[in-house]
Enzyme design. Sequence first.
Site, short mmCIF file in Angstrom:
data_model
loop_
_atom_site.label_atom_id
_atom_site.label_comp_id
_atom_site.label_asym_id
_atom_site.label_seq_id
_atom_site.Cartn_x
_atom_site.Cartn_y
_atom_site.Cartn_z
N SER A 189 -30.45 5.33 21.68
CA SER A 189 -30.63 6.40 21.93
C SER A 189 -32.01 6.83 20.48
CB SER A 189 -29.32 6.22 20.51
OG SER A 189 -29.07 7.50 19.97
N TYR A 202 -23.35 3.82 13.13
CA TYR A 202 -23.83 3.88 15.18
C TYR A 202 -25.40 3.97 15.52
CZ TYR A 202 -25.27 5.93 19.50
OH TYR A 202 -25.48 6.52 20.85
N1 LIG Z 1 -24.83 10.73 25.81
C1 LIG Z 1 -25.28 10.88 25.12
O1 LIG Z 1 -26.30 11.88 23.89
C2 LIG Z 1 -26.70 9.35 24.30
C3 LIG Z 1 -27.16 9.93 23.93
C4 LIG Z 1 -28.58 8.10 23.14
C5 LIG Z 1 -27.47 7.16 24.19
N2 LIG Z 1 -26.81 7.25 24.61
C6 LIG Z 1 -26.03 5.57 25.13
O2 LIG Z 1 -25.62 5.77 26.26
C7 LIG Z 1 -24.46 5.02 26.89
C8 LIG Z 1 -24.03 5.90 27.51
O3 LIG Z 1 -23.32 6.69 26.71
P1 LIG Z 1 -22.53 8.07 28.00
O4 LIG Z 1 -22.69 9.15 26.92
O5 LIG Z 1 -22.57 8.03 28.80
O6 LIG Z 1 -21.22 8.62 27.40
P2 LIG Z 1 -19.67 8.21 28.13
O7 LIG Z 1 -19.90 8.64 29.27
O8 LIG Z 1 -18.18 7.99 27.24
O9 LIG Z 1 -20.14 6.40 28.94
C9 LIG Z 1 -19.52 4.96 28.32
C10 LIG Z 1 -19.62 3.86 29.18
O10 LIG Z 1 -19.37 2.92 28.29
C11 LIG Z 1 -18.13 2.03 28.99
N3 LIG Z 1 -17.36 1.55 27.32
C12 LIG Z 1 -16.26 2.18 26.58
N4 LIG Z 1 -16.35 1.06 25.86
C13 LIG Z 1 -16.08 -0.25 26.91
C14 LIG Z 1 -15.38 -1.05 26.86
N5 LIG Z 1 -15.30 -1.57 25.46
N6 LIG Z 1 -15.95 -2.06 27.84
C15 LIG Z 1 -16.18 -1.56 28.79
N7 LIG Z 1 -16.77 -0.96 29.15
C16 LIG Z 1 -16.74 0.50 27.80
C17 LIG Z 1 -17.40 3.94 29.57
O11 LIG Z 1 -16.16 3.59 30.40
P3 LIG Z 1 -14.85 2.54 30.28
O12 LIG Z 1 -14.02 3.50 29.21
O13 LIG Z 1 -13.78 3.17 31.73
O14 LIG Z 1 -14.68 1.23 29.20
C18 LIG Z 1 -18.01 4.28 29.89
O15 LIG Z 1 -18.34 3.76 31.09
C19 LIG Z 1 -24.12 4.51 25.22
O16 LIG Z 1 -24.87 3.32 24.85
C20 LIG Z 1 -24.27 5.02 24.58
O17 LIG Z 1 -24.52 5.42 22.78
C21 LIG Z 1 -25.84 8.02 24.89
#
Ligand SMILES: NC(=O)c1ccc[n+]([C@@H]2O[C@H](COP(=O)([O-])OP(=O)(O)OC[C@H]3O[C@@H](n4cnc5c(N)ncnc54)[C@H](OP(=O)(O)O)[C@@H]3O)[C@@H](O)[C@H]2O)c1
Length: 329
Positions: A189, A202
């Site tokens: 991130s 985080y």
């Molecule tokens: N969106 C942003 O602004 C942003 C910015 C920087 C970095 N990121 C990074 O991007 C990555 C994905 O996040 P996202 O933004 O796409 O958010 P998201 O839509 O909430 O997706 C998160 C994913 O992680 C899975 N997950 C959560 N807890 C889990 C667990 N205990 N075991 C297995 N899977 C789990 C969720 O699936 P289930 O709930 O089905 O398990 C979901 O598929 C993260 O690492 C986050 O730190 C996001």
Amino acid sequence: MGLLAAIGFIVIAYFVIQFLLWTLLDCDIELFFASKLGKPISSLRGKVVWITGASSGIGRELAKVLAVHGVKLVLSARNLRELELTKQECLSLSKGGLRAEDVLVIPLDMLKFAFHQDSFNRVISHFRALDILVNNAGRSQRAEWNKIDINVDRELFELDVFSVIHLSRLAVTYFEQNSIKGQLAVTSSTAGLIGAPNSASYTGAKHALHGYFESLRNEKPEINVNIYCPGPTVSNFLQEAFVENPGLKYNQPVQPTDKRMTTERCAYLYAVLLANNKNLCWSGIFPINWIAYIGCYYPNIKKLLLAIVGTRRLAKIRDGRNNPDPSQV
Ligand SMILES: NC(=O)c1ccc[n+]([C@@H]2O[C@H](COP(=O)([O-])OP(=O)(O)OC[C@H]3O[C@@H](n4cnc5c(N)ncnc54)[C@H](OP(=O)(O)O)[C@@H]3O)[C@@H](O)[C@H]2O)c1
């Protein structure tokens, strides 16, 4: 023109061009050039890519981008229904390029470490190979620094750091035992580059990932490590974020008016990074590039700018809108 004047001109031109690119691009300069001149995503065709957190957001969109280019996929997360939906979308986007058996769904709670090996074995027995592991599952956080319960720090590190390291160790062992020059990708991130306000655990977790994987990179150069640092992107992220007390979520769904990168664009850039095997790249709409570059290369200027911009405005830039004070949620 004298020599000194010529040097001065070159230096000024260099900075002007650099600042222009920081302003106009939605990713770092290297990733931008890779997207225009580098290897196409289709160079990954036929490879086996395992994506954790593939049931929503960035992970799901990445799976879809790769499916278009005939990449074989393993999709993991906890929500089986959403994983099956991702699979169906991937198959239909591949337009016949992928058969049902080319997309394997493995429900996996990343926190259940005891199931990692079994899931890994299932991938290998199904595909007889793994080329790239994309460690993407994770949750963010909104909480005031001094009010964070230590159990939240622990829970967040369990998911965002330790589960990633545990699964990656299995992959590295597999790559080594089979003399494969495998690829390990990590969704970090902007908070892995600079300290994000209201996200201490985080930020710490994402920085820890950089440390772990930088160490791996130097210890085992035959393993390719790709770290991707997205800025604010549309996903379920803010809804799912940890707060300061255990067991609670921030619960703020992303709104269409929020200033965030689209999930599709973020996933496309992620796929470019994978195809071009880049070490470290980032994405984000203005002013995220500025924040990332200044945070990484000019920490003292960052301190000065933060004093001018203020923490509140920085938090607003990050969330793409004014979000409630974490302690009020
Ligand atoms: N969106 C942003 O602004 C942003 C910015 C920087 C970095 N990121 C990074 O991007 C990555 C994905 O996040 P996202 O933004 O796409 O958010 P998201 O839509 O909430 O997706 C998160 C994913 O992680 C899975 N997950 C959560 N807890 C889990 C667990 N205990 N075991 C297995 N899977 C789990 C969720 O699936 P289930 O709930 O089905 O398990 C979901 O598929 C993260 O690492 C986050 O730190 C996001």
